[in-house]
Design a protein around this motif. Structure first.
Motif, PDB file in Angstrom:
ATOM      1  N   ALA A  95      17.515  85.409  71.017  1.00  0.00           N
ATOM      2  CA  ALA A  95      16.979  86.274  69.959  1.00  0.00           C
ATOM      3  C   ALA A  95      17.022  85.562  68.612  1.00  0.00           C
ATOM      4  CB  ALA A  95      17.765  87.580  69.903  1.00  0.00           C
ATOM      5  N   ALA A  96      18.106  84.842  68.359  1.00  0.00           N
ATOM      6  CA  ALA A  96      18.208  84.102  67.094  1.00  0.00           C
ATOM      7  C   ALA A  96      17.186  82.985  67.026  1.00  0.00           C
ATOM      8  CB  ALA A  96      19.622  83.537  66.935  1.00  0.00           C
ATOM      9  N   ALA A  97      16.936  82.322  68.146  1.00  0.00           N
ATOM     10  CA  ALA A  97      15.938  81.244  68.171  1.00  0.00           C
ATOM     11  C   ALA A  97      14.536  81.802  67.944  1.00  0.00           C
ATOM     12  CB  ALA A  97      16.006  80.503  69.498  1.00  0.00           C
ATOM     13  N   ILE A  98      14.256  82.966  68.491  1.00  0.00           N
ATOM     14  CA  ILE A  98      12.942  83.586  68.282  1.00  0.00           C
ATOM     15  C   ILE A  98      12.778  83.948  66.810  1.00  0.00           C
ATOM     16  CG2 ILE A  98      11.529  85.601  68.814  1.00  0.00           C
ATOM     17  CD1 ILE A  98      12.803  85.602  71.602  1.00  0.00           C
ATOM     18  N   ALA A  99      13.812  84.544  66.227  1.00  0.00           N
ATOM     19  CA  ALA A  99      13.735  84.946  64.815  1.00  0.00           C
ATOM     20  C   ALA A  99      13.591  83.753  63.893  1.00  0.00           C
ATOM     21  CB  ALA A  99      14.988  85.748  64.447  1.00  0.00           C
ATOM     22  N   ALA A 100      14.114  82.589  64.298  1.00  0.00           N
ATOM     23  CA  ALA A 100      14.070  81.400  63.434  1.00  0.00           C
ATOM     24  C   ALA A 100      12.672  80.812  63.307  1.00  0.00           C
ATOM     25  CB  ALA A 100      15.032  80.340  63.973  1.00  0.00           C
ATOM     26  N   GLY A 101      11.779  81.111  64.243  1.00  0.00           N
ATOM     27  CA  GLY A 101      10.408  80.637  64.140  1.00  0.00           C
ATOM     28  C   GLY A 101      10.109  79.443  65.025  1.00  0.00           C
ATOM     29  N   PRO A 102       8.815  79.132  65.196  1.00  0.00           N
ATOM     30  CA  PRO A 102       8.412  78.074  66.137  1.00  0.00           C
ATOM     31  C   PRO A 102       8.888  76.679  65.749  1.00  0.00           C
ATOM     32  CG  PRO A 102       6.526  78.879  64.872  1.00  0.00           C
ATOM     33  CD  PRO A 102       7.658  79.810  64.596  1.00  0.00           C
ATOM     34  N   ASP A 103       8.910  76.361  64.460  1.00  0.00           N
ATOM     35  CA  ASP A 103       9.336  75.012  64.057  1.00  0.00           C
ATOM     36  C   ASP A 103      10.803  74.788  64.407  1.00  0.00           C
ATOM     37  OD1 ASP A 103       6.820  74.496  63.120  1.00  0.00           O
ATOM     38  OD2 ASP A 103       7.302  74.958  61.024  1.00  0.00           O
ATOM     39  N   VAL A 104      11.620  75.806  64.197  1.00  0.00           N
ATOM     40  CA  VAL A 104      13.040  75.677  64.523  1.00  0.00           C
ATOM     41  C   VAL A 104      13.218  75.580  66.032  1.00  0.00           C
ATOM     42  CG1 VAL A 104      15.275  76.863  64.472  1.00  0.00           C
ATOM     43  CG2 VAL A 104      13.850  76.796  62.421  1.00  0.00           C
ATOM     44  N   ARG A 105      12.451  76.348  66.797  1.00  0.00           N
ATOM     45  CA  ARG A 105      12.561  76.266  68.255  1.00  0.00           C
ATOM     46  C   ARG A 105      12.189  74.865  68.752  1.00  0.00           C
ATOM     47  NH1 ARG A 105      10.435  81.421  67.792  1.00  0.00           N
ATOM     48  NH2 ARG A 105       8.315  80.862  68.475  1.00  0.00           N
ATOM     49  N   ARG A 106      11.164  74.279  68.153  1.00  0.00           N
ATOM     50  CA  ARG A 106      10.772  72.924  68.543  1.00  0.00           C
ATOM     51  C   ARG A 106      11.898  71.935  68.218  1.00  0.00           C
ATOM     52  NH1 ARG A 106       7.558  71.078  72.007  1.00  0.00           N
ATOM     53  NH2 ARG A 106       5.787  72.294  71.202  1.00  0.00           N
ATOM     54  N   ALA A 107      12.445  72.038  67.005  1.00  0.00           N
ATOM     55  CA  ALA A 107      13.520  71.132  66.604  1.00  0.00           C
ATOM     56  C   ALA A 107      14.764  71.341  67.473  1.00  0.00           C
ATOM     57  CB  ALA A 107      13.874  71.347  65.131  1.00  0.00           C
ATOM     58  N   LEU A 108      15.033  72.603  67.828  1.00  0.00           N
ATOM     59  CA  LEU A 108      16.195  72.894  68.658  1.00  0.00           C
ATOM     60  C   LEU A 108      16.007  72.334  70.070  1.00  0.00           C
ATOM     61  CD1 LEU A 108      18.963  74.235  68.808  1.00  0.00           C
ATOM     62  CD2 LEU A 108      17.812  76.373  69.478  1.00  0.00           C
ATOM     63  N   ALA A 109      14.799  72.385  70.581  1.00  0.00           N
ATOM     64  CA  ALA A 109      14.529  71.815  71.912  1.00  0.00           C
ATOM     65  C   ALA A 109      14.846  70.325  71.916  1.00  0.00           C
ATOM     66  CB  ALA A 109      13.073  72.060  72.299  1.00  0.00           C
ATOM     67  N   ARG A 110      14.504  69.626  70.829  1.00  0.00           N
ATOM     68  CA  ARG A 110      14.798  68.193  70.745  1.00  0.00           C
ATOM     69  C   ARG A 110      16.303  67.962  70.679  1.00  0.00           C
ATOM     70  NH1 ARG A 110      10.112  67.448  66.158  1.00  0.00           N
ATOM     71  NH2 ARG A 110       8.334  67.335  67.602  1.00  0.00           N
ATOM     72  N   ARG A 111      17.006  68.804  69.915  1.00  0.00           N
ATOM     73  CA  ARG A 111      18.464  68.677  69.834  1.00  0.00           C
ATOM     74  C   ARG A 111      19.093  68.871  71.214  1.00  0.00           C
ATOM     75  NH1 ARG A 111      21.276  69.599  65.041  1.00  0.00           N
ATOM     76  NH2 ARG A 111      20.085  68.773  63.267  1.00  0.00           N
ATOM     77  N   VAL A 112      18.600  69.870  71.947  1.00  0.00           N
ATOM     78  CA  VAL A 112      19.147  70.155  73.276  1.00  0.00           C
ATOM     79  C   VAL A 112      18.910  68.974  74.211  1.00  0.00           C
ATOM     80  CG1 VAL A 112      18.935  71.637  75.314  1.00  0.00           C
ATOM     81  CG2 VAL A 112      18.970  72.655  73.030  1.00  0.00           C
ATOM     82  N   ALA A 113      17.740  68.350  74.116  1.00  0.00           N
ATOM     83  CA  ALA A 113      17.473  67.163  74.933  1.00  0.00           C
ATOM     84  C   ALA A 113      18.466  66.052  74.603  1.00  0.00           C
ATOM     85  CB  ALA A 113      16.046  66.685  74.711  1.00  0.00           C
ATOM     86  N   HIS A 114      18.769  65.861  73.306  1.00  0.00           N
ATOM     87  CA  HIS A 114      19.754  64.855  72.910  1.00  0.00           C
ATOM     88  C   HIS A 114      21.123  65.183  73.488  1.00  0.00           C
ATOM     89  CE1 HIS A 114      17.963  61.922  70.107  1.00  0.00           C
ATOM     90  NE2 HIS A 114      17.089  62.888  69.799  1.00  0.00           N
ATOM     91  N   LEU A 115      21.496  66.478  73.431  1.00  0.00           N
ATOM     92  CA  LEU A 115      22.799  66.866  73.977  1.00  0.00           C
ATOM     93  C   LEU A 115      22.894  66.527  75.454  1.00  0.00           C
ATOM     94  CD1 LEU A 115      23.288  70.358  72.256  1.00  0.00           C
ATOM     95  CD2 LEU A 115      24.575  68.264  71.793  1.00  0.00           C
ATOM     96  N   ALA A 116      21.822  66.832  76.209  1.00  0.00           N
ATOM     97  CA  ALA A 116      21.822  66.549  77.642  1.00  0.00           C
ATOM     98  C   ALA A 116      21.918  65.054  77.904  1.00  0.00           C
ATOM     99  CB  ALA A 116      20.568  67.133  78.288  1.00  0.00           C
TER     100      ALA A 116
END
Length: 375
Positions: A236-257
């Motif tokens: 829910a927080a990721a949705i509220a943050a908007g598409p640009d944040v979701r894209r940036a967060l996806a990249r962060r998650v890939a780095h974490l993995a």
């Protein structure tokens, strides 16, 4: 004139029917078939159907069906009625229960129908005709082209015919168009309410009895919606943050993995991560799924560590293989699906340390939202 049928046919409950396969559904409603009519022997009130009454309750009666090019002369039956009928598809004579049927070979169009019965009272008195017993009552059903008109009783002789004519005339009048429209509207409303209730109950089962925010329910079926079942607050927080944040967060998650699987230090993989961060097309071999996987599994520089499988049954899953899809996921054209797929791959990579992953993702999301000023 064509004689379509001539011989004995079996009746039960004193009934036999004519059905047009394209007519309205036939529900066997006697009153509906005769409402608004003067005659009670041939019910034609339900479009595409004729409800035919016989004197005999159960057994074989004589039955003839004729198709004429024009109105035939009166054949002299003791009880005779006429109705109108419209054929659209294949029209058949059907016994009670559908055990036997005969194709009447009627071309589409409007017809006048004459139904004649002889010795109906004798059939009624016999009630049941067993094999080998003499025939009591017989019937003639005739069709010829004609425009629609009201039903009529041509001749009434038997007491049983009089009874059924009285039954038809005592029925309540057929519903008006306004009443029919109101019934259709009520039926449609009830069906919509039933569908809405079924959808709601299905959603409750899907979400463990408590529905998430509407924003999550509005997500298309996919990885991010599935991940919300594990952590709906984060999604829910990721949705509220908007598409640009979701894209940036996806990249962060890939780095974490990739960091967890010790892949970020492998040169050609690090090149792929840099391209991902810059929003550039992934370089070779990441532009070819098969080639990328072949290199991952054959490069001696790639470490090999084992984690528990996603179903929790085995401890021999290659951690690097669990992490590898996160890079492709984060590059997905849809930022919500990119985040969902990346979270899924990272979750498999972290295996039993999933709480640690979620803590790091929440921290990354908080950092990204603080930069954008969005809640």
């Amino acid at each position: 004139m064509r004689t379509v049928l001539a011989g004995d046919v079996h009746v039960h409950y004193g009934q036999i029917y004519v059905h047009d396969e394209r007519g309205a559904p036939f529900e066997g409603d006697l009153a509906a078939c005769f409402t608004g009519q003067r005659n009670g022997l041939c019910g034609a009130a339900v479009p595409g159907h004729l409800f035919l009454i016989t004197g005999l309750h159960t057994g074989d009666v004589g039955f003839t069906v004729e198709v004429h090019e024009a109105g035939p002369p009166d054949a002299g039956g003791e009880d005779v009625v006429e109705v109108s009928f419209h054929a659209e598809g294949r029209t058949v004579l059907v016994t009670w229960g559908g055990e036997d049927w005969w194709d009447l070979e009627l071309p589409p169009g409007g017809y006048r129908v004459r139904y004649s019965g002889t010795a109906m009272d004798a059939g009624r008195a016999r009630d049941t005709r067993l094999g080998g017993e003499p025939r009591q009552d017989s019937y003639l059903l005739q069709f010829w082209p004609g425009p629609p008109s009201a039903d009529v009783v041509v001749r009434e002789t038997s007491a049983i015919a009089a009874y059924w004519h009285g039954f038809a005339r005592d029925l309540p009048p057929p519903p008006t168009e306004a009443e029919l429209a109101a019934r259709r509207e009520a039926r449609q409303r009830a069906e919509e309410e039933a569908r809405a209730k079924a959808r709601h109950e299905q959603l409750l089962r899907e979400w463990g009895g408590v529905l998430p925010d509407a924003a999550i329910l509005d997500l298309p079926r996919g990885s991010l919606r599935e991940f919300a079942k594990a952590d709906r607050e984060l999604v829910a927080a990721a949705i509220a943050a908007g598409p640009d944040v979701r894209r940036a967060l996806a990249r962060r998650v890939a780095h974490l993995a990739f960091e967890r699987a010790q892949l970020d230090g492998v040169g050609w993989i690090a090149d792929g991560l840099r391209a991902l961060d810059r929003g550039l097309p992934l370089p070779p071999p990441f532009d070819d799924w098969t080639a990328a996987w072949n290199r991952l599994l054959s490069d001696p520089a790639v470490p090999h560590t084992l984690v528990r499988t996603p179903d929790g049954r085995h401890d021999n899953a290659l951690q690097q293989a669990m992490a590898f899809p996160a890079l492709f996921a984060a590059a997905h054209e849809d930022e919500s699906e990119a985040l969902g797929q990346a979270l899924s791959a990272a979750g498999h990579t972290y295996a039993g340390d999933r709480p640690e992953l979620l803590a790091q993702v929440r921290a990354a999301l908080a950092e990204l939202t603080s930069r954008t000023g969005r809640p």
